[in-house]
Scaffold this motif. Structure first.
Motif, PDB file in Angstrom:
ATOM      1  N   LEU A 155     -52.606  21.218  81.361  1.00  0.00           N
ATOM      2  CA  LEU A 155     -51.287  20.422  81.339  1.00  0.00           C
ATOM      3  C   LEU A 155     -50.293  20.947  80.190  1.00  0.00           C
ATOM      4  O   LEU A 155     -49.004  20.954  80.640  1.00  0.00           O
ATOM      5  N   SER A 156     -50.713  21.176  79.031  1.00  0.00           N
ATOM      6  CA  SER A 156     -49.865  21.502  77.910  1.00  0.00           C
ATOM      7  C   SER A 156     -49.291  22.871  78.031  1.00  0.00           C
ATOM      8  O   SER A 156     -47.993  22.979  77.863  1.00  0.00           O
ATOM      9  N   GLU A 157     -50.142  23.585  78.624  1.00  0.00           N
ATOM     10  CA  GLU A 157     -49.700  25.357  79.169  1.00  0.00           C
ATOM     11  C   GLU A 157     -48.456  25.210  80.058  1.00  0.00           C
ATOM     12  O   GLU A 157     -47.519  25.994  80.101  1.00  0.00           O
ATOM     13  N   ASN A 158     -48.438  23.974  80.809  1.00  0.00           N
ATOM     14  CA  ASN A 158     -47.449  23.774  81.804  1.00  0.00           C
ATOM     15  C   ASN A 158     -46.437  22.823  81.586  1.00  0.00           C
ATOM     16  O   ASN A 158     -45.631  22.406  82.294  1.00  0.00           O
ATOM     17  N   ASN A 159     -46.197  22.509  80.066  1.00  0.00           N
ATOM     18  CA  ASN A 159     -45.267  21.424  79.697  1.00  0.00           C
ATOM     19  C   ASN A 159     -45.218  20.389  80.352  1.00  0.00           C
ATOM     20  O   ASN A 159     -44.313  19.678  80.710  1.00  0.00           O
ATOM     21  N   SER A 160     -46.586  19.576  80.466  1.00  0.00           N
ATOM     22  CA  SER A 160     -46.729  18.495  81.377  1.00  0.00           C
ATOM     23  C   SER A 160     -47.746  17.463  80.706  1.00  0.00           C
ATOM     24  O   SER A 160     -48.220  17.931  79.416  1.00  0.00           O
ATOM     25  N   ASN A 161     -47.964  16.459  81.032  1.00  0.00           N
ATOM     26  CA  ASN A 161     -48.948  15.600  80.507  1.00  0.00           C
ATOM     27  C   ASN A 161     -49.563  14.545  81.592  1.00  0.00           C
ATOM     28  O   ASN A 161     -48.900  14.402  82.808  1.00  0.00           O
ATOM     29  N   VAL A 162     -50.383  13.733  81.446  1.00  0.00           N
ATOM     30  CA  VAL A 162     -51.288  13.081  82.312  1.00  0.00           C
ATOM     31  C   VAL A 162     -49.989  12.052  83.169  1.00  0.00           C
ATOM     32  O   VAL A 162     -49.875  11.916  84.324  1.00  0.00           O
ATOM     33  N   LYS A 163     -49.377  11.228  82.199  1.00  0.00           N
ATOM     34  CA  LYS A 163     -48.373  10.069  82.696  1.00  0.00           C
ATOM     35  C   LYS A 163     -47.362  10.805  83.721  1.00  0.00           C
ATOM     36  O   LYS A 163     -47.184  10.314  84.801  1.00  0.00           O
ATOM     37  N   THR A 164     -46.994  12.076  83.346  1.00  0.00           N
ATOM     38  CA  THR A 164     -45.847  12.682  84.304  1.00  0.00           C
ATOM     39  C   THR A 164     -46.585  13.004  85.474  1.00  0.00           C
ATOM     40  O   THR A 164     -45.812  12.893  86.587  1.00  0.00           O
ATOM     41  N   GLU A 165     -47.804  13.548  85.372  1.00  0.00           N
ATOM     42  CA  GLU A 165     -48.396  14.076  86.629  1.00  0.00           C
ATOM     43  C   GLU A 165     -48.576  12.953  87.708  1.00  0.00           C
ATOM     44  O   GLU A 165     -48.512  12.998  88.864  1.00  0.00           O
ATOM     45  N   VAL A 166     -49.287  11.915  87.105  1.00  0.00           N
ATOM     46  CA  VAL A 166     -49.631  10.740  87.765  1.00  0.00           C
ATOM     47  C   VAL A 166     -48.259  10.147  88.624  1.00  0.00           C
ATOM     48  O   VAL A 166     -48.360   9.855  89.724  1.00  0.00           O
ATOM     49  N   LEU A 167     -47.168  10.031  87.785  1.00  0.00           N
ATOM     50  CA  LEU A 167     -45.952   9.575  88.155  1.00  0.00           C
ATOM     51  C   LEU A 167     -45.286  10.527  89.583  1.00  0.00           C
ATOM     52  O   LEU A 167     -44.899  10.169  90.419  1.00  0.00           O
ATOM     53  N   ALA A 168     -45.454  11.666  89.252  1.00  0.00           N
ATOM     54  CA  ALA A 168     -45.047  12.544  90.255  1.00  0.00           C
ATOM     55  C   ALA A 168     -46.177  12.506  91.624  1.00  0.00           C
ATOM     56  O   ALA A 168     -45.435  12.767  92.685  1.00  0.00           O
ATOM     57  N   GLY A 169     -47.235  12.468  91.237  1.00  0.00           N
ATOM     58  CA  GLY A 169     -48.168  12.228  92.517  1.00  0.00           C
ATOM     59  C   GLY A 169     -47.997  10.821  93.268  1.00  0.00           C
ATOM     60  O   GLY A 169     -47.580  10.963  94.544  1.00  0.00           O
ATOM     61  N   ILE A 170     -47.418   9.806  92.372  1.00  0.00           N
ATOM     62  CA  ILE A 170     -47.137   8.471  93.245  1.00  0.00           C
ATOM     63  C   ILE A 170     -45.771   8.882  93.942  1.00  0.00           C
ATOM     64  O   ILE A 170     -45.923   8.391  95.245  1.00  0.00           O
ATOM     65  N   THR A 171     -44.981   9.400  93.385  1.00  0.00           N
ATOM     66  CA  THR A 171     -43.411   9.528  93.979  1.00  0.00           C
ATOM     67  C   THR A 171     -43.705  10.390  95.109  1.00  0.00           C
ATOM     68  O   THR A 171     -43.237  10.067  96.327  1.00  0.00           O
ATOM     69  N   THR A 172     -44.536  11.608  95.054  1.00  0.00           N
ATOM     70  CA  THR A 172     -44.541  12.499  96.340  1.00  0.00           C
ATOM     71  C   THR A 172     -45.023  11.691  97.515  1.00  0.00           C
ATOM     72  O   THR A 172     -44.651  12.041  98.445  1.00  0.00           O
ATOM     73  N   PHE A 173     -46.318  10.666  97.004  1.00  0.00           N
ATOM     74  CA  PHE A 173     -46.842  10.150  98.242  1.00  0.00           C
ATOM     75  C   PHE A 173     -46.054   9.100  98.827  1.00  0.00           C
ATOM     76  O   PHE A 173     -46.199   9.086 100.001  1.00  0.00           O
ATOM     77  N   MET A 174     -45.233   8.457  98.196  1.00  0.00           N
ATOM     78  CA  MET A 174     -44.467   7.436  98.449  1.00  0.00           C
ATOM     79  C   MET A 174     -43.376   8.199  99.706  1.00  0.00           C
ATOM     80  O   MET A 174     -42.903   7.638 100.555  1.00  0.00           O
ATOM     81  N   THR A 175     -42.809   9.672  98.992  1.00  0.00           N
ATOM     82  CA  THR A 175     -41.925  10.173  99.908  1.00  0.00           C
ATOM     83  C   THR A 175     -42.713  10.531 101.186  1.00  0.00           C
ATOM     84  O   THR A 175     -41.936  10.701 102.367  1.00  0.00           O
ATOM     85  N   ILE A 176     -43.901  10.857 101.210  1.00  0.00           N
ATOM     86  CA  ILE A 176     -44.453  11.562 102.521  1.00  0.00           C
ATOM     87  C   ILE A 176     -45.373  10.558 103.153  1.00  0.00           C
ATOM     88  O   ILE A 176     -45.724  10.810 104.453  1.00  0.00           O
ATOM     89  N   ILE A 205     -42.155  17.476  92.024  1.00  0.00           N
ATOM     90  CA  ILE A 205     -41.591  18.294  91.081  1.00  0.00           C
ATOM     91  C   ILE A 205     -40.391  18.112  90.229  1.00  0.00           C
ATOM     92  O   ILE A 205     -40.318  18.277  89.214  1.00  0.00           O
ATOM     93  N   ALA A 206     -39.638  17.244  91.102  1.00  0.00           N
ATOM     94  CA  ALA A 206     -38.281  16.842  90.536  1.00  0.00           C
ATOM     95  C   ALA A 206     -38.587  15.901  89.516  1.00  0.00           C
ATOM     96  O   ALA A 206     -37.704  15.639  88.590  1.00  0.00           O
ATOM     97  N   VAL A 207     -39.755  15.120  89.574  1.00  0.00           N
ATOM     98  CA  VAL A 207     -39.820  14.022  88.447  1.00  0.00           C
ATOM     99  C   VAL A 207     -40.743  14.713  87.412  1.00  0.00           C
ATOM    100  O   VAL A 207     -41.283  14.028  86.415  1.00  0.00           O
ATOM    101  N   GLY A 208     -41.150  15.922  87.216  1.00  0.00           N
ATOM    102  CA  GLY A 208     -41.836  16.630  86.237  1.00  0.00           C
ATOM    103  C   GLY A 208     -43.132  17.322  86.652  1.00  0.00           C
ATOM    104  O   GLY A 208     -43.854  17.812  85.774  1.00  0.00           O
ATOM    105  N   GLY A 209     -43.628  16.989  87.905  1.00  0.00           N
ATOM    106  CA  GLY A 209     -45.146  17.311  88.237  1.00  0.00           C
ATOM    107  C   GLY A 209     -45.178  18.932  88.328  1.00  0.00           C
ATOM    108  O   GLY A 209     -44.163  19.654  88.776  1.00  0.00           O
ATOM    109  N   ARG A 210     -46.057  19.663  87.531  1.00  0.00           N
ATOM    110  CA  ARG A 210     -46.064  20.891  87.397  1.00  0.00           C
ATOM    111  C   ARG A 210     -47.509  21.465  87.544  1.00  0.00           C
ATOM    112  O   ARG A 210     -47.702  22.789  87.451  1.00  0.00           O
ATOM    113  N   THR A 211     -48.472  20.799  87.767  1.00  0.00           N
ATOM    114  CA  THR A 211     -49.962  21.159  87.953  1.00  0.00           C
ATOM    115  C   THR A 211     -50.672  20.518  89.058  1.00  0.00           C
ATOM    116  O   THR A 211     -49.871  19.495  89.847  1.00  0.00           O
ATOM    117  N   GLY A 212     -51.832  20.970  89.317  1.00  0.00           N
ATOM    118  CA  GLY A 212     -52.374  20.307  90.465  1.00  0.00           C
ATOM    119  C   GLY A 212     -52.980  18.898  90.447  1.00  0.00           C
ATOM    120  O   GLY A 212     -53.529  18.399  91.215  1.00  0.00           O
TER     121      GLY A 212
END
Length: 445
Positions: free
Chosen positions: A21-42, A326-333
């Motif tokens: 996460l740190s290497e990709n300039n991200s954190n758990v909160k951002t990735e979780v929010l990105a995952g939820i946003t992606t799911f809501m969109t798909i 990705i638009a809300v900060g998702g950068r990792t798996g």
């Protein structure tokens, strides 16, 4: 209390180690929010895919279950194997080809169509293992990579306008939709909400806009309320493993060969285009213009394609909706893993998840497309041998409703113009070979 803090810290450390996460300039909160946003969109795919495949004679309930499970598995593989914030779900172009061309048009059974996709998946795996797909990506000039990103942005925006009802079929080709319609007005309100939150840099702007727009639509009875919250998932049995019920005569037929080749062309260059476009937007492309770990991403996609046909749904592919996360900060798996978990949960909360209206997700697609289209400014329009192929690439995608066609036209025009302008050194042998293959494809398939 101290033990709870230590446990939470331990979990964060594990996630940090797995997803960097740190290497990709991200954190758990951002990735979780990105995952939820992606799911809501798909999430709409859980309704649309069974509807389309149902017209081919497949059991809609079983396809719903297969869609959710296959998408969850595909996202898990992508997240864990490639560590990319990219999600996999049934391709909207391929499921239409499945139903309207293979089954309703050519008269074959849906089992035959699934078998074609299974064979295509096996070939995809072989092409990935032998590095052929990776080499195709590597031979792409930087200008076409930027053009592909911009083209996908325009394509996503076009899909968003169509889903919202703002643009529809009519006139010579398309026309403005009925802007007086309550559903179109709702989508426009949603676009204003999403854009305002984005401009104000509100965290989770897209997710918040989806929730608010959905609530407004339900409050004013513009879209239906959820028909319940929890339900038992339909059995997958009617479609599970049916891919193996096709006879040898059909498997080795000329029609099967043509269908598999068509699927290969469309799927290969759709997936390459989406991967490049989304990776460019997520800053996953290095200074040399390459995607580190792209082979793992391609392998994840090809394996998932094979799994989806066995489960009983059409081919999985990288989706444009990945751009929302990705638009809300998702950068990792981890983004993909969160989306996978929600796909699994959706099996039991189908009435709730599938109630999200297109008018709430369409504004997100429009704005994600806007963000990706900004790659146009990275194209050198002073060099016409670069600018003209780039323009052809990003304009053909939305007009033909195909990322693959945009890439093919772009590569052929780039190669031909470089050769005719005396700049043979920029027309690599691999690009010449691809151009010949594309010309033959258009001539013969």
């Amino acid at each position: 209390m101290k033990n709870t803090v230590k446990n939470n810290q331990g979990k964060v450390n594990v996630l940090e180690k797995i997803f960097k996460l740190s290497e990709n300039n991200s954190n758990v909160k951002t990735e979780v929010l990105a995952g939820i946003t992606t799911f809501m969109t798909i999430a709409y795919i859980l309704v649309v895919n069974p509807t389309i495949l149902g017209q081919a004679g497949m059991d809609k309930g079983a396809v719903f279950t297969a869609t959710a499970i296959a998408s969850a598995i595909g996202c898990l593989i992508m997240g864990l194997l490639a560590n990319y914030p990219i999600i996999l779900a049934p391709s909207m172009g391929i499921n239409a080809f499945f139903t309207y061309t293979v089954v309703l048009g050519m008269g074959y059974s849906w089992q035959f169509a699934l078998c074609a996709m299974f064979i295509e998946g096996i070939i995809f795996v072989l092409l990935t293992v032998t590095n052929i797909r990776e080499k195709i990506i590597e031979c792409m000039p930087d200008v076409l990579k930027h053009a592909i990103t911009a083209g996908i942005g325009l394509f996503i925006t076009f899909i968003g306008f169509v889903n919202a009802g703002i643009i529809r079929q009519g006139g010579a080709i398309i026309s403005l939709g009925n802007v007086k319609s309550p559903t179109v007005i709702l989508a426009i309100v949603g676009l204003i909400i999403a854009a305002t939150l984005l401009i104000r840099k509100v965290n989770g702007a897209f997710l918040i806009s989806i929730i608010i727009t959905s609530a407004i639509g339900m409050l004013f009875a513009i879209v239906p309320m959820p028909q319940g919250v929890i339900d038992v998932p339909p059995s997958i049995q009617p479609v599970f493993m049916k891919v193996f019920e096709v006879g040898k005569a059909d498997i080795f037929s000329l029609d099967m060969l043509v269908i598999v080749l068509t699927l290969l062309f469309v799927n290969m260059f759709d997936s390459i285009g989406f991967l490049l476009g989304i990776a460019d937007r997520a800053n996953l492309i290095d200074e040399n213009g390459n995607m580190p770990g792209v082979k793992k991403a391609l392998l994840a996609e090809s394996v998932s394609t094979t799994i989806s046909s066995v489960l009983g749904t059409s081919t999985l592919a990288t989706t444009v909706e990945s751009g929302a996360g990705i638009a809300v900060g998702g950068r990792t798996g981890l983004t993909a893993i969160v989306t996978a978990i929600l796909f699994f949960i959706s099996l039991f909360f189908a009435p709730l998840f599938t109630s999200i209206p297109a008018q709430a997700t369409a504004p997100v697609l429009i704005l994600v497309g806007f963000m990706m289209a900004s790659s146009i400014i990275r194209i050198n329009f002073d060099d016409l041998t670069d600018a003209i192929p780039a323009f052809i690439t990003f304009i053909v995608m939305p007009l033909s409703y195909s990322v693959a066609d945009g890439i093919m036209f772009g590569i052929v025009s780039y190669t031909v113009l470089k050769l005719l302008s005396g700049r043979k050194g920029e027309a690599k042998t691999s690009l010449i070979v691809l151009s010949i293959v594309f010309i033959l494809k258009f001539a013969l398939l």
